[in-house]
Design a protein around this motif. Structure first.
Motif, PDB file in Angstrom:
ATOM      1  N   UNK A   1       0.850  -1.192   0.000  1.00  9.74           N
ATOM      2  CA  UNK A   1       0.000   0.000   0.000  1.00  9.74           C
ATOM      3  C   UNK A   1       0.881   1.234   0.000  1.00  9.74           C
ATOM      4  N   UNK A   2       0.469   2.172  -0.793  1.00  5.07           N
ATOM      5  CA  UNK A   2       1.195   3.429  -0.893  1.00  5.07           C
ATOM      6  C   UNK A   2       0.201   4.549  -0.652  1.00  5.07           C
ATOM      7  N   UNK A   3       0.682   5.755  -0.647  1.00  6.80           N
ATOM      8  CA  UNK A   3      -0.210   6.906  -0.514  1.00  6.80           C
ATOM      9  C   UNK A   3      -0.843   7.161  -1.881  1.00  6.80           C
ATOM     10  N   UNK A   4      -1.558   6.168  -2.356  1.00  8.99           N
ATOM     11  CA  UNK A   4      -2.147   6.197  -3.692  1.00  8.99           C
ATOM     12  C   UNK A   4      -3.587   5.713  -3.577  1.00  8.99           C
ATOM     13  N   UNK A   5      -4.562   6.553  -3.860  1.00  6.02           N
ATOM     14  CA  UNK A   5      -5.968   6.176  -3.694  1.00  6.02           C
ATOM     15  C   UNK A   5      -6.438   5.082  -4.648  1.00  6.02           C
ATOM     16  N   UNK A   6      -5.590   4.686  -5.586  1.00  4.31           N
ATOM     17  CA  UNK A   6      -5.960   3.618  -6.524  1.00  4.31           C
ATOM     18  C   UNK A   6      -5.595   2.237  -6.015  1.00  4.31           C
ATOM     19  N   UNK A   7      -4.848   2.166  -4.905  1.00  2.89           N
ATOM     20  CA  UNK A   7      -4.359   0.895  -4.373  1.00  2.89           C
ATOM     21  C   UNK A   7      -5.042   0.612  -3.043  1.00  2.89           C
ATOM     22  N   UNK A   8      -5.567  -0.614  -2.890  1.00  2.00           N
ATOM     23  CA  UNK A   8      -6.278  -0.981  -1.667  1.00  2.00           C
ATOM     24  C   UNK A   8      -5.820  -2.343  -1.162  1.00  2.00           C
ATOM     25  N   UNK A   9      -6.206  -2.632   0.063  1.00  2.00           N
ATOM     26  CA  UNK A   9      -5.980  -3.926   0.706  1.00  2.00           C
ATOM     27  C   UNK A   9      -7.342  -4.546   0.968  1.00  2.00           C
ATOM     28  N   UNK A  10      -7.497  -5.829   0.643  1.00  2.00           N
ATOM     29  CA  UNK A  10      -8.701  -6.554   1.016  1.00  2.00           C
ATOM     30  C   UNK A  10      -8.340  -7.513   2.131  1.00  2.00           C
ATOM     31  N   UNK A  11      -9.083  -7.425   3.240  1.00  4.22           N
ATOM     32  CA  UNK A  11      -8.893  -8.327   4.364  1.00  4.22           C
ATOM     33  C   UNK A  11     -10.148  -9.134   4.610  1.00  4.22           C
ATOM     34  N   UNK A  12     -10.011 -10.141   5.427  1.00  5.43           N
ATOM     35  CA  UNK A  12     -11.129 -11.004   5.808  1.00  5.43           C
ATOM     36  C   UNK A  12     -11.381 -10.786   7.301  1.00  5.43           C
ATOM     37  N   UNK A  13     -12.641 -10.642   7.694  1.00  5.81           N
ATOM     38  CA  UNK A  13     -12.923 -10.366   9.099  1.00  5.81           C
ATOM     39  C   UNK A  13     -12.490 -11.510  10.012  1.00  5.81           C
ATOM     40  N   UNK A  14     -12.322 -12.718   9.492  1.00  2.00           N
ATOM     41  CA  UNK A  14     -11.868 -13.843  10.308  1.00  2.00           C
ATOM     42  C   UNK A  14     -10.341 -13.933  10.363  1.00  2.00           C
ATOM     43  N   UNK A  15      -9.637 -13.063   9.627  1.00  3.33           N
ATOM     44  CA  UNK A  15      -8.173 -13.096   9.641  1.00  3.33           C
ATOM     45  C   UNK A  15      -7.707 -12.805  11.066  1.00  3.33           C
ATOM     46  N   UNK A  16      -6.905 -13.690  11.658  1.00  3.69           N
ATOM     47  CA  UNK A  16      -6.588 -13.575  13.078  1.00  3.69           C
ATOM     48  C   UNK A  16      -6.024 -12.232  13.533  1.00  3.69           C
ATOM     49  N   UNK A  17      -5.252 -11.555  12.706  1.00  6.76           N
ATOM     50  CA  UNK A  17      -4.640 -10.303  13.139  1.00  6.76           C
ATOM     51  C   UNK A  17      -5.113  -9.088  12.338  1.00  6.76           C
ATOM     52  N   UNK A  18      -6.334  -9.144  11.809  1.00  8.55           N
ATOM     53  CA  UNK A  18      -6.849  -7.983  11.078  1.00  8.55           C
ATOM     54  C   UNK A  18      -6.886  -6.756  11.984  1.00  8.55           C
ATOM     55  N   UNK A  19      -7.268  -6.940  13.225  1.00 10.78           N
ATOM     56  CA  UNK A  19      -7.321  -5.803  14.149  1.00 10.78           C
ATOM     57  C   UNK A  19      -5.943  -5.158  14.316  1.00 10.78           C
ATOM     58  N   UNK A  20      -4.903  -5.966  14.355  1.00 15.92           N
ATOM     59  CA  UNK A  20      -3.549  -5.421  14.481  1.00 15.92           C
ATOM     60  C   UNK A  20      -3.170  -4.611  13.247  1.00 15.92           C
TER      61      UNK A  20
END
Length: 171
Positions: free
Chosen positions: A49-68
């Motif tokens: 991820x960069x300071x670029x509004x065209x780039x995103x991260x997709x996470x899963x709510x069950x991913x153990x460390x999403x909160x981190x």
């Protein structure tokens, strides 16, 4: 930043993960094309991820460390969207079709492994299937898609799981 600007999503690989399917589904629901880049973990995906509004991260709510990931990166990115879609069927699989004593699994669905099985952890469901295929474990908790692609036999099919997926981009 605007959600409409997203053209690239970084997420969990290898090919065949629920996260990869969710990234393509996110673009499909918006009626547009986009590029999906796969990483061994969401932690390594965050590095892209960069300071670029065209780039995103997709996470899963069950991913153990999403909160981190979220709270460690408040200055870098924020959650822009969350949606629910069914995962691929989640299965317990093995090379022989017999119940395994050793099971490769991602930490999130580890409770689907047989009680008393010795667990080895993989970075994704797809990687768990590959680890089983390579003989690192007798069986795996994985997706039906990943199991089929590697010739593994289903021991138990838990069906699809309604799952939440999150989209994060530059703050």
């Amino acid at each position: 930043m605007a959600i409409e600007d997203i053209e690239v999503i970084h997420t969990l690989g290898p090919a065949g993960t629920n996260c990869e399917a969710a990234a393509h589904e996110w673009f499909r629901r918006r009626g547009r094309e986009g590029s999906v880049h796969l990483h061994p973990t969401l932690e390594t995906a965050v590095e892209s991820l960069q300071d670029d509004p065209r780039i995103a991260l997709l996470g899963c709510v069950a991913y153990p460390d999403l909160h981190t990931l979220v709270f460690s990166n408040l200055e870098r990115f924020q959650m822009l969207d969350i949606f629910v879609m069914p995962t691929f069927n989640m299965v317990l699989a093995s090379r022989t079709g017999d119940a395994p004593a050793t099971v490769a699994t991602h930490p999130a669905p580890q409770k689907l492994a047989p009680a008393g099985a010795q667990l080895s952890y993989a970075n994704s469901n797809a990687q768990a299937a590959l680890d089983c295929h390579l003989g690192k474990a007798e069986g795996c908790v994985t997706t039906a898609k990943a199991a089929r692609s590697l010739g593994l036999k289903t021991v138990r099919d838990y069906g699809p799981v309604p799952m939440g997926f999150t989209i994060h981009a530059a703050a």
